[in-house]
Design a protein around this motif. Structure first.
Motif, mmCIF file in Angstrom:
data_model
loop_
_atom_site.group_PDB
_atom_site.id
_atom_site.type_symbol
_atom_site.label_atom_id
_atom_site.label_comp_id
_atom_site.label_asym_id
_atom_site.label_seq_id
_atom_site.Cartn_x
_atom_site.Cartn_y
_atom_site.Cartn_z
ATOM 1 N N PHE A 1 -72.187 -26.551 -134.008
ATOM 2 C CA PHE A 1 -73.129 -26.032 -135.003
ATOM 3 C C PHE A 1 -73.599 -24.608 -134.672
ATOM 4 O O PHE A 1 -74.292 -23.997 -135.486
ATOM 5 N N LYS A 2 -73.216 -24.077 -133.533
ATOM 6 C CA LYS A 2 -73.671 -22.750 -133.130
ATOM 7 C C LYS A 2 -72.743 -21.690 -133.729
ATOM 8 O O LYS A 2 -71.914 -21.083 -133.049
ATOM 9 N N ILE A 3 -72.911 -21.471 -135.011
ATOM 10 C CA ILE A 3 -72.033 -20.558 -135.736
ATOM 11 C C ILE A 3 -72.187 -19.117 -135.267
ATOM 12 O O ILE A 3 -71.260 -18.311 -135.379
ATOM 13 N N TRP A 4 -73.346 -18.789 -134.709
ATOM 14 C CA TRP A 4 -73.591 -17.407 -134.265
ATOM 15 C C TRP A 4 -72.752 -17.040 -133.039
ATOM 16 O O TRP A 4 -72.616 -15.868 -132.705
ATOM 17 N N GLU A 5 -72.172 -18.033 -132.368
ATOM 18 C CA GLU A 5 -71.334 -17.750 -131.209
ATOM 19 C C GLU A 5 -69.895 -17.440 -131.606
ATOM 20 O O GLU A 5 -69.040 -17.226 -130.757
ATOM 21 N N TRP B 1 -65.744 -7.126 -136.832
ATOM 22 C CA TRP B 1 -66.425 -6.449 -135.726
ATOM 23 C C TRP B 1 -67.395 -7.383 -135.011
ATOM 24 O O TRP B 1 -67.828 -7.092 -133.892
ATOM 25 N N GLY B 2 -67.719 -8.506 -135.645
ATOM 26 C CA GLY B 2 -68.509 -9.513 -134.938
ATOM 27 C C GLY B 2 -67.749 -10.079 -133.760
ATOM 28 O O GLY B 2 -68.347 -10.458 -132.737
ATOM 29 N N ASN B 3 -66.410 -10.131 -133.866
ATOM 30 C CA ASN B 3 -65.590 -10.599 -132.740
ATOM 31 C C ASN B 3 -65.627 -9.611 -131.587
ATOM 32 O O ASN B 3 -65.486 -9.995 -130.421
ATOM 33 N N TRP B 4 -65.803 -8.334 -131.904
ATOM 34 C CA TRP B 4 -65.947 -7.333 -130.843
ATOM 35 C C TRP B 4 -67.225 -7.571 -130.045
ATOM 36 O O TRP B 4 -67.223 -7.489 -128.821
ATOM 37 N N PHE B 5 -68.303 -7.894 -130.742
ATOM 38 C CA PHE B 5 -69.552 -8.185 -130.044
ATOM 39 C C PHE B 5 -69.414 -9.408 -129.136
ATOM 40 O O PHE B 5 -70.014 -9.467 -128.057
ATOM 41 N N ASN B 6 -68.636 -10.392 -129.555
ATOM 42 C CA ASN B 6 -68.480 -11.621 -128.775
ATOM 43 C C ASN B 6 -67.310 -11.569 -127.800
ATOM 44 O O ASN B 6 -67.053 -12.554 -127.091
ATOM 45 N N GLN B 7 -66.578 -10.450 -127.764
ATOM 46 C CA GLN B 7 -65.405 -10.304 -126.887
ATOM 47 C C GLN B 7 -64.444 -11.478 -127.077
ATOM 48 O O GLN B 7 -64.103 -12.202 -126.140
ATOM 49 N N GLU B 8 -63.965 -11.612 -128.305
ATOM 50 C CA GLU B 8 -63.061 -12.717 -128.623
ATOM 51 C C GLU B 8 -61.968 -12.239 -129.570
ATOM 52 O O GLU B 8 -62.048 -11.144 -130.137
ATOM 53 N N LEU B 9 -60.944 -13.042 -129.721
ATOM 54 C CA LEU B 9 -59.822 -12.776 -130.638
ATOM 55 C C LEU B 9 -59.114 -11.458 -130.313
ATOM 56 O O LEU B 9 -58.819 -10.665 -131.196
ATOM 57 N N TYR B 10 -58.812 -11.259 -129.033
ATOM 58 C CA TYR B 10 -58.027 -10.093 -128.635
ATOM 59 C C TYR B 10 -56.583 -10.530 -128.412
ATOM 60 O O TYR B 10 -56.240 -11.723 -128.419
ATOM 61 N N TYR C 1 -59.756 3.651 -123.313
ATOM 62 C CA TYR C 1 -59.771 2.297 -123.842
ATOM 63 C C TYR C 1 -61.016 2.135 -124.702
ATOM 64 O O TYR C 1 -61.925 2.972 -124.703
ATOM 65 N N ILE C 2 -61.037 1.066 -125.477
ATOM 66 C CA ILE C 2 -62.201 0.741 -126.301
ATOM 67 C C ILE C 2 -63.107 -0.160 -125.477
ATOM 68 O O ILE C 2 -62.688 -1.254 -125.077
ATOM 69 N N PRO C 3 -64.327 0.246 -125.192
ATOM 70 C CA PRO C 3 -65.217 -0.610 -124.392
ATOM 71 C C PRO C 3 -65.768 -1.762 -125.221
ATOM 72 O O PRO C 3 -65.871 -1.679 -126.443
ATOM 73 N N SER C 4 -66.096 -2.819 -124.550
ATOM 74 C CA SER C 4 -66.762 -3.947 -125.195
ATOM 75 C C SER C 4 -68.252 -3.866 -124.920
ATOM 76 O O SER C 4 -68.672 -3.365 -123.869
ATOM 77 N N PRO C 5 -69.081 -4.330 -125.840
ATOM 78 C CA PRO C 5 -70.530 -4.290 -125.608
ATOM 79 C C PRO C 5 -70.910 -5.210 -124.453
ATOM 80 O O PRO C 5 -70.282 -6.260 -124.234
ATOM 81 N N SER C 6 -71.912 -4.809 -123.723
ATOM 82 C CA SER C 6 -72.350 -5.620 -122.576
ATOM 83 C C SER C 6 -72.982 -6.931 -123.019
ATOM 84 O O SER C 6 -73.003 -7.905 -122.276
ATOM 85 N N THR C 7 -73.494 -6.958 -124.232
ATOM 86 C CA THR C 7 -74.106 -8.184 -124.760
ATOM 87 C C THR C 7 -73.920 -8.230 -126.270
ATOM 88 O O THR C 7 -73.796 -7.183 -126.916
ATOM 89 N N GLY C 8 -73.873 -9.428 -126.787
ATOM 90 C CA GLY C 8 -73.701 -9.593 -128.219
ATOM 91 C C GLY C 8 -74.993 -9.879 -128.948
ATOM 92 O O GLY C 8 -74.981 -10.181 -130.146
ATOM 93 N N VAL C 9 -76.114 -9.774 -128.256
ATOM 94 C CA VAL C 9 -77.404 -10.072 -128.877
ATOM 95 C C VAL C 9 -78.454 -9.090 -128.384
ATOM 96 O O VAL C 9 -78.474 -8.704 -127.216
ATOM 97 N N LEU D 1 -87.411 -12.557 -131.484
ATOM 98 C CA LEU D 1 -86.362 -12.738 -132.477
ATOM 99 C C LEU D 1 -85.036 -12.175 -131.962
ATOM 100 O O LEU D 1 -84.923 -10.979 -131.710
ATOM 101 N N PRO D 2 -84.006 -13.026 -131.808
ATOM 102 C CA PRO D 2 -82.700 -12.526 -131.362
ATOM 103 C C PRO D 2 -81.891 -11.990 -132.539
ATOM 104 O O PRO D 2 -81.788 -12.633 -133.580
ATOM 105 N N LEU D 3 -81.330 -10.808 -132.394
ATOM 106 C CA LEU D 3 -80.468 -10.206 -133.406
ATOM 107 C C LEU D 3 -79.048 -10.223 -132.857
ATOM 108 O O LEU D 3 -78.704 -9.450 -131.960
ATOM 109 N N ARG D 4 -78.235 -11.118 -133.383
ATOM 110 C CA ARG D 4 -76.879 -11.309 -132.879
ATOM 111 C C ARG D 4 -75.896 -10.450 -133.662
ATOM 112 O O ARG D 4 -75.903 -10.434 -134.888
ATOM 113 N N GLY D 5 -75.036 -9.755 -132.935
ATOM 114 C CA GLY D 5 -74.079 -8.860 -133.557
ATOM 115 C C GLY D 5 -73.138 -9.577 -134.507
ATOM 116 O O GLY D 5 -72.804 -9.055 -135.576
#
Length: 327
Positions: free
Chosen positions: A91-95, A142-151, A5-13, A19-23
């Motif tokens: 307003f939290k577009i990074w999520e 691929w940003g959705n992969w970091f956030n574990q969304e849109l599956y 299977y394709i693993p999901s990242p444990s965190t998106g940031v 400084l937070p670097l968000r995927g």
């Protein structure tokens, strides 16, 4: 037991100190960079000036981000304005949460403003940028992969996406619809590049082909998704949007090909072509002498020549009279 299977990242940031670097944001930024870079190459190949695409993108990108977020918030308002939800999260577009329909629509408004300021036809600019936008979408997904969304729906395929338990999601193996759409967008970009070289598309038809091809894929990919969405007549809202926009794009290609066949001969006029010249201003500053002094000097030379020609007969006559007197 799932063997593959394709693993999901444990965190998106990732935190680089404070400084937070968000995927998700990182993928969007890289996508924008690729779109502008490749769009610039295509624009220069069409006869435009290097840097013009980036100058107009300064208008298009902010408008596109706002439009994409507005579309998402409006169509999924229950996520932010329902009871128990915090409207500030809108307003939290990074999520996550950018609707491509709103991004393209409002981004086109920003591009129109930028093109108008430069005297450039918007359809030509859109044609140059079309495959780059598709590549940008492929990267942005691929940003959705970091956030574990849109599956998608649950699956036992070896390329299934493993989702961990979290807010509004259950652990399991699901169709990686983000990956399907990413690969589809790459195919759309290659299709537009091939068709543009083969048929010399112009007047916005390369962009319309990108829109139609993307909508064709988005329709079936959207149908596979299981995230919460509004439904109309049994279909998700975005499926209807894809169908409607697809028909508009195809209609534009057909009508445009009949009304304005061929491709634009000039996509970007010289920047100084329309520069007004002030009345009475001497142009010596640009290395060109004013025409008025030249006319005056020419008239003066003509007068002198006329006087010389007039004087010569008189001198000959006087010379003859003198000789006769001497003889």
């Amino acid at each position: 037991m799932d063997l593959a299977y394709i693993p999901s990242p444990s965190t998106g940031v990732i935190h680089l100190g404070p400084l937070p670097l968000r995927g998700y944001a990182f993928c969007i930024i890289i996508g924008v960079f690729v779109a502008v870079w490749y769009g610039n190459k295509r624009w220069v190949a069409r006869g435009g000036k290097a840097g013009t695409v980036a100058d107009i993108a300064v208008w298009a990108v902010p408008f596109g981000l706002v439009g994409g977020r507005l579309y998402h918030v409006i169509t999924d308002y229950q996520l932010y304005f329902s009871e128990g939800e915090n409207w500030v999260d809108a307003f939290k577009i990074w999520e996550g949460g950018l609707g491509i329909w709103g991004a393209i629509a409002l981004g086109a408004v920003g591009a129109w403003i930028g093109c108008r300021r430069r005297g450039i036809p918007l359809p030509a600019y859109a044609d140059a940028l079309a495959p780059g936008i598709a590549f940008a979408q492929a990267i942005g997904r691929w940003g959705n992969w970091f956030n574990q969304e849109l599956y998608g729906k649950p699956t036992d395929l070896p390329w299934g996406l493993k989702i961990t338990a979290g807010a509004n999601r259950e652990a399991g193996i699901y169709h990686p619809t983000f990956l399907y759409e990413s690969l589809w967008c790459v195919g759309v970009a290659l299709l537009v590049i091939w068709a543009d070289r083969r048929f010399k598309l112009g007047h916005g038809r390369a962009f319309a082909l990108y829109v139609a091809a993307y909508c064709a894929g988005r329709g079936w990919i959207e149908y596979m998704r299981v995230d919460e969405a509004h439904h109309v007549l049994g279909l998700r809202l975005n499926v209807w949007t894809a169908i409607f926009v697809f028909m508009l794009a195809v209609a534009y290609i057909v009508i445009s090909a009949r009304v304005r066949p061929g491709r634009e001969a000039v996509v970007e006029p010289p920047r100084d072509a329309a520069a007004p010249v002030e009345a009475g201003k001497d142009e010596d500053e640009d290395g060109v002498e004013d025409a008025a002094p030249k006319t005056s000097e020419a008239d003066a030379d003509a007068d002198d020549s006329a006087e010389e020609r007039k004087g010569k007969p008189e001198q000959a006559e006087n010379s003859g009279s003198g000789s006769a007197a001497k003889g």
